[in-house]
Design a protein around this motif. Structure first.
Motif, PDB file in Angstrom:
ATOM      1  N   VAL A  31       0.914  -0.769   0.171  1.00 25.92           N
ATOM      2  CA  VAL A  31      -0.139   0.231  -0.277  1.00 25.92           C
ATOM      3  C   VAL A  31       0.903   1.461  -0.210  1.00 25.92           C
ATOM      4  N   GLY A  32       0.895   2.140  -0.765  1.00 27.50           N
ATOM      5  CA  GLY A  32       1.461   3.561  -0.500  1.00 27.50           C
ATOM      6  C   GLY A  32       1.922   3.661  -1.982  1.00 27.50           C
ATOM      7  N   VAL A  33       2.916   2.085  -2.314  1.00 17.03           N
ATOM      8  CA  VAL A  33       3.959   2.692  -3.107  1.00 17.03           C
ATOM      9  C   VAL A  33       3.042   2.842  -4.826  1.00 17.03           C
ATOM     10  N   GLY A  34       3.782   3.047  -5.719  1.00 17.99           N
ATOM     11  CA  GLY A  34       3.474   3.797  -6.970  1.00 17.99           C
ATOM     12  C   GLY A  34       4.638   4.691  -7.647  1.00 17.99           C
ATOM     13  N   THR A  35       3.650   5.281  -8.484  1.00 19.12           N
ATOM     14  CA  THR A  35       4.811   6.336  -9.784  1.00 19.12           C
ATOM     15  C   THR A  35       4.261   7.186  -9.074  1.00 19.12           C
ATOM     16  N   SER A  36       5.361   8.795  -9.556  1.00 19.30           N
ATOM     17  CA  SER A  36       4.872   9.963  -9.382  1.00 19.30           C
ATOM     18  C   SER A  36       4.439  10.284 -11.050  1.00 19.30           C
ATOM     19  N   LEU A  37       4.151  11.315 -11.242  1.00 16.30           N
ATOM     20  CA  LEU A  37       3.410  11.858 -12.333  1.00 16.30           C
ATOM     21  C   LEU A  37       4.306  11.862 -13.626  1.00 16.30           C
ATOM     22  N   HIS A  38       3.840  10.879 -14.875  1.00 15.05           N
ATOM     23  CA  HIS A  38       4.950  10.665 -15.942  1.00 15.05           C
ATOM     24  C   HIS A  38       4.388  10.629 -16.943  1.00 15.05           C
ATOM     25  N   VAL A  39       4.813  10.305 -18.096  1.00 13.83           N
ATOM     26  CA  VAL A  39       4.628   9.500 -19.680  1.00 13.83           C
ATOM     27  C   VAL A  39       5.699   8.364 -19.663  1.00 13.83           C
ATOM     28  N   ASP A  40       4.926   7.211 -20.520  1.00 13.91           N
ATOM     29  CA  ASP A  40       5.437   7.166 -20.285  1.00 13.91           C
ATOM     30  C   ASP A  40       7.169   6.922 -21.256  1.00 13.91           C
ATOM     31  N   LEU A  41       7.727   6.111 -21.265  1.00 13.11           N
ATOM     32  CA  LEU A  41       9.371   5.896 -21.734  1.00 13.11           C
ATOM     33  C   LEU A  41       9.052   6.139 -23.483  1.00 13.11           C
ATOM     34  N   PHE A  42       9.915   6.201 -24.200  1.00 12.89           N
ATOM     35  CA  PHE A  42      10.158   6.155 -25.740  1.00 12.89           C
ATOM     36  C   PHE A  42       8.656   5.667 -26.923  1.00 12.89           C
ATOM     37  N   ASP A  43       8.162   7.482 -26.508  1.00 11.52           N
ATOM     38  CA  ASP A  43       6.900   7.441 -26.864  1.00 11.52           C
ATOM     39  C   ASP A  43       5.936   6.219 -27.137  1.00 11.52           C
ATOM     40  N   SER A  44       5.976   5.760 -25.735  1.00 10.43           N
ATOM     41  CA  SER A  44       5.557   4.170 -25.849  1.00 10.43           C
ATOM     42  C   SER A  44       3.499   4.323 -25.801  1.00 10.43           C
ATOM     43  N   HIS A  45       3.263   3.474 -25.764  1.00  9.51           N
ATOM     44  CA  HIS A  45       1.553   2.899 -25.873  1.00  9.51           C
ATOM     45  C   HIS A  45       2.336   1.815 -24.217  1.00  9.51           C
ATOM     46  N   ALA A  46       1.281   1.490 -23.373  1.00 16.44           N
ATOM     47  CA  ALA A  46       0.930   0.696 -22.150  1.00 16.44           C
ATOM     48  C   ALA A  46      -0.177   0.391 -22.083  1.00 16.44           C
ATOM     49  N   TRP A  47      -0.065  -1.185 -21.189  1.00 12.94           N
ATOM     50  CA  TRP A  47      -1.233  -2.058 -20.892  1.00 12.94           C
ATOM     51  C   TRP A  47      -0.714  -1.879 -19.377  1.00 12.94           C
ATOM     52  N   LEU A  48      -1.728  -2.017 -18.145  1.00 18.86           N
ATOM     53  CA  LEU A  48      -1.502  -3.058 -17.323  1.00 18.86           C
ATOM     54  C   LEU A  48      -2.432  -3.918 -16.904  1.00 18.86           C
ATOM     55  N   VAL A  49      -2.315  -5.220 -16.640  1.00 19.43           N
ATOM     56  CA  VAL A  49      -3.361  -6.108 -15.148  1.00 19.43           C
ATOM     57  C   VAL A  49      -3.012  -6.073 -14.400  1.00 19.43           C
ATOM     58  N   LEU A  50      -4.386  -5.786 -13.548  1.00 21.68           N
ATOM     59  CA  LEU A  50      -3.788  -6.034 -12.219  1.00 21.68           C
ATOM     60  C   LEU A  50      -4.746  -8.125 -11.655  1.00 21.68           C
ATOM     61  N   LEU A  51      -3.470  -8.122 -11.313  1.00 23.02           N
ATOM     62  CA  LEU A  51      -3.967  -9.659 -10.476  1.00 23.02           C
ATOM     63  C   LEU A  51      -4.127  -9.908  -9.044  1.00 23.02           C
ATOM     64  N   THR A  52      -3.548  -9.101  -8.441  1.00 24.06           N
ATOM     65  CA  THR A  52      -4.047  -8.864  -6.840  1.00 24.06           C
ATOM     66  C   THR A  52      -4.074  -7.147  -6.365  1.00 24.06           C
ATOM     67  N   GLY A  53      -5.068  -7.047  -5.745  1.00 26.39           N
ATOM     68  CA  GLY A  53      -4.641  -6.037  -5.128  1.00 26.39           C
ATOM     69  C   GLY A  53      -6.315  -4.612  -5.338  1.00 26.39           C
ATOM     70  N   CYS A  54      -5.889  -3.387  -5.504  1.00 27.56           N
ATOM     71  CA  CYS A  54      -6.200  -2.627  -5.894  1.00 27.56           C
ATOM     72  C   CYS A  54      -5.416  -1.056  -6.425  1.00 27.56           C
ATOM     73  N   SER A  92      -0.325  -5.149  -4.460  1.00 27.14           N
ATOM     74  CA  SER A  92      -0.721  -4.899  -5.143  1.00 27.14           C
ATOM     75  C   SER A  92      -0.155  -5.997  -6.237  1.00 27.14           C
ATOM     76  N   ILE A  93      -0.783  -7.000  -7.321  1.00 24.64           N
ATOM     77  CA  ILE A  93       0.603  -7.944  -8.629  1.00 24.64           C
ATOM     78  C   ILE A  93      -0.156  -7.255  -9.537  1.00 24.64           C
ATOM     79  N   CYS A  94       0.661  -7.062 -10.325  1.00 30.40           N
ATOM     80  CA  CYS A  94       0.646  -6.879 -11.639  1.00 30.40           C
ATOM     81  C   CYS A  94       2.004  -7.503 -12.907  1.00 30.40           C
ATOM     82  N   ILE A  95       1.123  -6.829 -13.940  1.00 27.90           N
ATOM     83  CA  ILE A  95       2.149  -6.721 -14.967  1.00 27.90           C
ATOM     84  C   ILE A  95       1.448  -6.113 -16.073  1.00 27.90           C
ATOM     85  N   THR A  96       2.605  -5.238 -16.846  1.00 33.21           N
ATOM     86  CA  THR A  96       2.507  -4.907 -17.293  1.00 33.21           C
ATOM     87  C   THR A  96       3.679  -4.646 -18.435  1.00 33.21           C
TER      88      THR A  96
END
Length: 108
Positions: A31-54, A92-96
């Motif tokens: 809980v409480g871990v995450g990312t600061s405000l950003h755009v993803d690297l190298f002009d890339s798109h991204a998807w993230l599937v959440l396995l557990t948590g919120c 949380s556990i996720c794959i991105t």
């Protein structure tokens, strides 16, 4: 190595142009871990599937701020250059996976 055998790119993203193997990650975080405000690297798109948590997503688009809560089994997509931040509101556990699309027409 065993997880790689069980890993498959979601069907919607399989034909998304370049799928660099070095741009996919599995994350666990408390809980409480995450990312600061950003755009993803190298002009890339991204998807993230959440396995557990919120996760709490904050997205900034067209000078407006949006918030969304991601739950297990849901996939969040971020197009290139989308300003966003993410924080775990539960352990949380996720794959991105980041990637580049070759042509805009691939969306149709």
């Amino acid at each position: 190595e065993e997880l790689k055998v069980d890993y498959n790119t979601p069907a919607y993203f399989k034909d998304a142009g370049t799928q660099p193997k070095g741009w996919r990650w599995a994350y666990w975080g408390p809980v409480g871990v995450g990312t600061s405000l950003h755009v993803d690297l190298f002009d890339s798109h991204a998807w993230l599937v959440l396995l557990t948590g919120c996760k709490l997503w904050r997205i900034f688009y067209n000078n407006k701020a949006y918030a969304a809560i991601q739950k297990p089994g849901e996939i969040m997509y971020t197009p290139k250059n989308l300003l966003h931040s993410v924080i775990n509101i539960e352990e949380s556990i996720c794959i991105t996976h980041n990637y580049n699309r070759r042509r805009r027409s691939e969306w149709n």
